[in-house]
Motif scaffolding. Sequence first.
Motif, PDB file in Angstrom:
ATOM      1  N   LYS A 192     -32.572 -55.979  -7.058  1.00  0.00           N
ATOM      2  CA  LYS A 192     -31.637 -56.274  -8.147  1.00  0.00           C
ATOM      3  C   LYS A 192     -30.441 -55.325  -8.134  1.00  0.00           C
ATOM      4  O   LYS A 192     -29.324 -55.725  -8.488  1.00  0.00           O
ATOM      5  N   ALA A 193     -30.642 -54.076  -7.731  1.00  0.00           N
ATOM      6  CA  ALA A 193     -29.510 -53.168  -7.585  1.00  0.00           C
ATOM      7  C   ALA A 193     -28.549 -53.699  -6.532  1.00  0.00           C
ATOM      8  O   ALA A 193     -27.320 -53.638  -6.695  1.00  0.00           O
ATOM      9  N   ALA A 194     -29.103 -54.243  -5.458  1.00  0.00           N
ATOM     10  CA  ALA A 194     -28.271 -54.828  -4.415  1.00  0.00           C
ATOM     11  C   ALA A 194     -27.523 -56.055  -4.933  1.00  0.00           C
ATOM     12  O   ALA A 194     -26.355 -56.275  -4.589  1.00  0.00           O
ATOM     13  N   CYS A 195     -28.172 -56.855  -5.782  1.00  0.00           N
ATOM     14  CA  CYS A 195     -27.508 -58.029  -6.361  1.00  0.00           C
ATOM     15  C   CYS A 195     -26.324 -57.620  -7.226  1.00  0.00           C
ATOM     16  O   CYS A 195     -25.262 -58.249  -7.186  1.00  0.00           O
ATOM     17  N   THR A 196     -26.505 -56.558  -8.001  1.00  0.00           N
ATOM     18  CA  THR A 196     -25.417 -56.088  -8.857  1.00  0.00           C
ATOM     19  C   THR A 196     -24.235 -55.620  -8.023  1.00  0.00           C
ATOM     20  O   THR A 196     -23.072 -55.917  -8.332  1.00  0.00           O
ATOM     21  N   HIS A 197     -24.504 -54.917  -6.945  1.00  0.00           N
ATOM     22  CA  HIS A 197     -23.408 -54.436  -6.105  1.00  0.00           C
ATOM     23  C   HIS A 197     -22.802 -55.567  -5.276  1.00  0.00           C
ATOM     24  O   HIS A 197     -21.594 -55.549  -5.001  1.00  0.00           O
ATOM     25  N   LEU A 198     -23.625 -56.523  -4.883  1.00  0.00           N
ATOM     26  CA  LEU A 198     -23.094 -57.700  -4.188  1.00  0.00           C
ATOM     27  C   LEU A 198     -22.099 -58.432  -5.082  1.00  0.00           C
ATOM     28  O   LEU A 198     -21.062 -58.916  -4.616  1.00  0.00           O
ATOM     29  N   THR A 199     -22.407 -58.499  -6.375  1.00  0.00           N
ATOM     30  CA  THR A 199     -21.494 -59.118  -7.336  1.00  0.00           C
ATOM     31  C   THR A 199     -20.120 -58.475  -7.261  1.00  0.00           C
ATOM     32  O   THR A 199     -19.089 -59.158  -7.148  1.00  0.00           O
ATOM     33  N   LYS A 200     -20.080 -57.165  -7.326  1.00  0.00           N
ATOM     34  CA  LYS A 200     -18.811 -56.442  -7.327  1.00  0.00           C
ATOM     35  C   LYS A 200     -18.081 -56.609  -5.998  1.00  0.00           C
ATOM     36  O   LYS A 200     -16.850 -56.752  -5.959  1.00  0.00           O
ATOM     37  N   SER A 201     -18.836 -56.597  -4.909  1.00  0.00           N
ATOM     38  CA  SER A 201     -18.229 -56.726  -3.590  1.00  0.00           C
ATOM     39  C   SER A 201     -17.610 -58.105  -3.394  1.00  0.00           C
ATOM     40  O   SER A 201     -16.473 -58.230  -2.912  1.00  0.00           O
ATOM     41  N   LEU A 202     -18.338 -59.146  -3.785  1.00  0.00           N
ATOM     42  CA  LEU A 202     -17.811 -60.504  -3.650  1.00  0.00           C
ATOM     43  C   LEU A 202     -16.647 -60.742  -4.599  1.00  0.00           C
ATOM     44  O   LEU A 202     -15.725 -61.507  -4.288  1.00  0.00           O
ATOM     45  N   ALA A 203     -16.677 -60.092  -5.771  1.00  0.00           N
ATOM     46  CA  ALA A 203     -15.570 -60.259  -6.717  1.00  0.00           C
ATOM     47  C   ALA A 203     -14.254 -59.816  -6.098  1.00  0.00           C
ATOM     48  O   ALA A 203     -13.206 -60.443  -6.312  1.00  0.00           O
ATOM     49  N   VAL A 204     -14.292 -58.755  -5.313  1.00  0.00           N
ATOM     50  CA  VAL A 204     -13.087 -58.292  -4.628  1.00  0.00           C
ATOM     51  C   VAL A 204     -12.706 -59.264  -3.515  1.00  0.00           C
ATOM     52  O   VAL A 204     -11.544 -59.670  -3.390  1.00  0.00           O
ATOM     53  N   GLU A 205     -13.687 -59.660  -2.701  1.00  0.00           N
ATOM     54  CA  GLU A 205     -13.403 -60.538  -1.568  1.00  0.00           C
ATOM     55  C   GLU A 205     -12.896 -61.916  -2.011  1.00  0.00           C
ATOM     56  O   GLU A 205     -12.014 -62.499  -1.380  1.00  0.00           O
ATOM     57  N   TRP A 206     -13.456 -62.433  -3.091  1.00  0.00           N
ATOM     58  CA  TRP A 206     -13.136 -63.796  -3.508  1.00  0.00           C
ATOM     59  C   TRP A 206     -12.039 -63.869  -4.568  1.00  0.00           C
ATOM     60  O   TRP A 206     -11.714 -64.956  -5.039  1.00  0.00           O
ATOM     61  N   ALA A 207     -11.458 -62.735  -4.931  1.00  0.00           N
ATOM     62  CA  ALA A 207     -10.462 -62.725  -6.012  1.00  0.00           C
ATOM     63  C   ALA A 207      -9.350 -63.753  -5.852  1.00  0.00           C
ATOM     64  O   ALA A 207      -8.891 -64.315  -6.850  1.00  0.00           O
ATOM     65  N   PRO A 208      -8.905 -64.063  -4.635  1.00  0.00           N
ATOM     66  CA  PRO A 208      -7.835 -65.054  -4.515  1.00  0.00           C
ATOM     67  C   PRO A 208      -8.227 -66.468  -4.930  1.00  0.00           C
ATOM     68  O   PRO A 208      -7.348 -67.293  -5.170  1.00  0.00           O
ATOM     69  N   PHE A 209      -9.528 -66.757  -4.995  1.00  0.00           N
ATOM     70  CA  PHE A 209      -9.898 -68.147  -5.272  1.00  0.00           C
ATOM     71  C   PHE A 209     -11.081 -68.332  -6.220  1.00  0.00           C
ATOM     72  O   PHE A 209     -11.339 -69.467  -6.651  1.00  0.00           O
ATOM     73  N   ALA A 210     -11.819 -67.294  -6.562  1.00  0.00           N
ATOM     74  CA  ALA A 210     -12.982 -67.492  -7.432  1.00  0.00           C
ATOM     75  C   ALA A 210     -13.338 -66.188  -8.140  1.00  0.00           C
ATOM     76  O   ALA A 210     -12.980 -65.097  -7.693  1.00  0.00           O
ATOM     77  N   ARG A 211     -14.065 -66.333  -9.253  1.00  0.00           N
ATOM     78  CA  ARG A 211     -14.568 -65.181  -9.987  1.00  0.00           C
ATOM     79  C   ARG A 211     -16.054 -65.012  -9.707  1.00  0.00           C
ATOM     80  O   ARG A 211     -16.768 -66.000  -9.532  1.00  0.00           O
ATOM     81  N   VAL A 212     -16.501 -63.766  -9.669  1.00  0.00           N
ATOM     82  CA  VAL A 212     -17.914 -63.457  -9.412  1.00  0.00           C
ATOM     83  C   VAL A 212     -18.376 -62.435 -10.433  1.00  0.00           C
ATOM     84  O   VAL A 212     -17.775 -61.363 -10.566  1.00  0.00           O
ATOM     85  N   ASN A 213     -19.423 -62.753 -11.165  1.00  0.00           N
ATOM     86  CA  ASN A 213     -19.975 -61.855 -12.182  1.00  0.00           C
ATOM     87  C   ASN A 213     -21.498 -61.923 -12.154  1.00  0.00           C
ATOM     88  O   ASN A 213     -22.083 -62.825 -11.544  1.00  0.00           O
ATOM     89  N   SER A 214     -22.129 -60.982 -12.819  1.00  0.00           N
ATOM     90  CA  SER A 214     -23.592 -61.006 -12.913  1.00  0.00           C
ATOM     91  C   SER A 214     -24.041 -60.780 -14.340  1.00  0.00           C
ATOM     92  O   SER A 214     -23.334 -60.186 -15.151  1.00  0.00           O
ATOM     93  N   VAL A 215     -25.239 -61.263 -14.621  1.00  0.00           N
ATOM     94  CA  VAL A 215     -25.905 -61.048 -15.896  1.00  0.00           C
ATOM     95  C   VAL A 215     -27.175 -60.252 -15.619  1.00  0.00           C
ATOM     96  O   VAL A 215     -27.918 -60.577 -14.692  1.00  0.00           O
ATOM     97  N   SER A 216     -27.410 -59.212 -16.402  1.00  0.00           N
ATOM     98  CA  SER A 216     -28.606 -58.378 -16.221  1.00  0.00           C
ATOM     99  C   SER A 216     -29.513 -58.495 -17.440  1.00  0.00           C
ATOM    100  O   SER A 216     -29.371 -57.736 -18.413  1.00  0.00           O
ATOM    101  N   PRO A 217     -30.443 -59.433 -17.395  1.00  0.00           N
ATOM    102  CA  PRO A 217     -31.370 -59.583 -18.524  1.00  0.00           C
ATOM    103  C   PRO A 217     -32.330 -58.402 -18.613  1.00  0.00           C
ATOM    104  O   PRO A 217     -32.646 -57.744 -17.617  1.00  0.00           O
ATOM    105  N   GLY A 218     -32.804 -58.182 -19.825  1.00  0.00           N
ATOM    106  CA  GLY A 218     -33.895 -57.246 -20.037  1.00  0.00           C
ATOM    107  C   GLY A 218     -35.211 -57.999 -20.006  1.00  0.00           C
ATOM    108  O   GLY A 218     -35.408 -58.897 -19.192  1.00  0.00           O
ATOM    109  N   TYR A 219     -36.102 -57.649 -20.921  1.00  0.00           N
ATOM    110  CA  TYR A 219     -37.402 -58.317 -20.959  1.00  0.00           C
ATOM    111  C   TYR A 219     -37.263 -59.655 -21.677  1.00  0.00           C
ATOM    112  O   TYR A 219     -36.908 -59.717 -22.853  1.00  0.00           O
ATOM    113  N   ILE A 220     -37.543 -60.727 -20.936  1.00  0.00           N
ATOM    114  CA  ILE A 220     -37.382 -62.087 -21.438  1.00  0.00           C
ATOM    115  C   ILE A 220     -38.741 -62.780 -21.432  1.00  0.00           C
ATOM    116  O   ILE A 220     -39.510 -62.644 -20.475  1.00  0.00           O
TER     117      ILE A 220
END
Length: 280
Positions: A192-220
């Motif tokens: 999940k730490a990798a997923c959070t950082h992947l979000t930020k990395s893709l957000a930079v790469e895809w900025a010209p054409f798409a938005r990338v964000n993540s949601v971090s749920p707690g105990y559901i």
Amino acid sequence: MSEEIKSYCNEELGPLPTKTPELPKNVMDMFSLKGKVASVSGSSAGIGYAVAEAFAQAGANICLWYNSHPADDKAEYLSKTYGIKSKAYKCNISDPEDVEKVIKQQEEDFGTIDVFVANAGVAWTEGPEINVKGYDSWNNIINTDLNGVYYCAHNIGPIFKKNGKGSFIITSSMSGSIVNIPQLQAAYNAAKAACTHLTKSLAVEWAPFARVNSVSPGYISTDISEFVEKAMKAKWWQLTPLGREADPRELVATYLLLASDASTYTTGANLAVDGGYTIV
């Protein structure tokens, strides 16, 4: 930004967006997904299905994903209840060829994909890492919770680039930011730490054409945590300022925000919905 960087971005990714998008005048209309197509992996139950139903309520056509639990009846329910188009697709999220095939089929069936929620995942049930025999449990977590997200990103990215727009939302976890106690789940936390950082990395790469964000749920309160003993859950509640687990529906407004035109200036964000767990 230097002219050299601009030139590189234009060549590799396409022109950088320079104009504010045209937005509805009414704020409620900004949250509408009417006419859009949303694909939600891991959506036969739990968080994924709650998000898919919320998107249908907002007017989106829905691609449901499942693996071991068929979701055709749920797709039919969404269609009849909310007057949208919905179809269920079976996919092994840890198989890149299967993911590629399913996303191509969804684009063919629906004409496009505007919103993608990479939500499919499994929990770690093995306890302390040092007691685990072999590598199968580790590989299962990484292949499902991290590689599966990447396979989805790798195949939806070109569709978003072709369309010049899109919203990619990753279901990460508060476990990507902190280490949960008292349960021990090093593999899950790492994925999940990798997923959070992947979000930020893709957000930079895809900025010209798409938005990338993540949601971090707690105990559901979902099926994924049914294996947990009541004593363990009591400890969760004690450490969560709001003192309880969440109903999956308490997450859906966050996903709707990130999917809709209400967040056109939001990318690379990781939004915690965890009852306050990570603030203490």
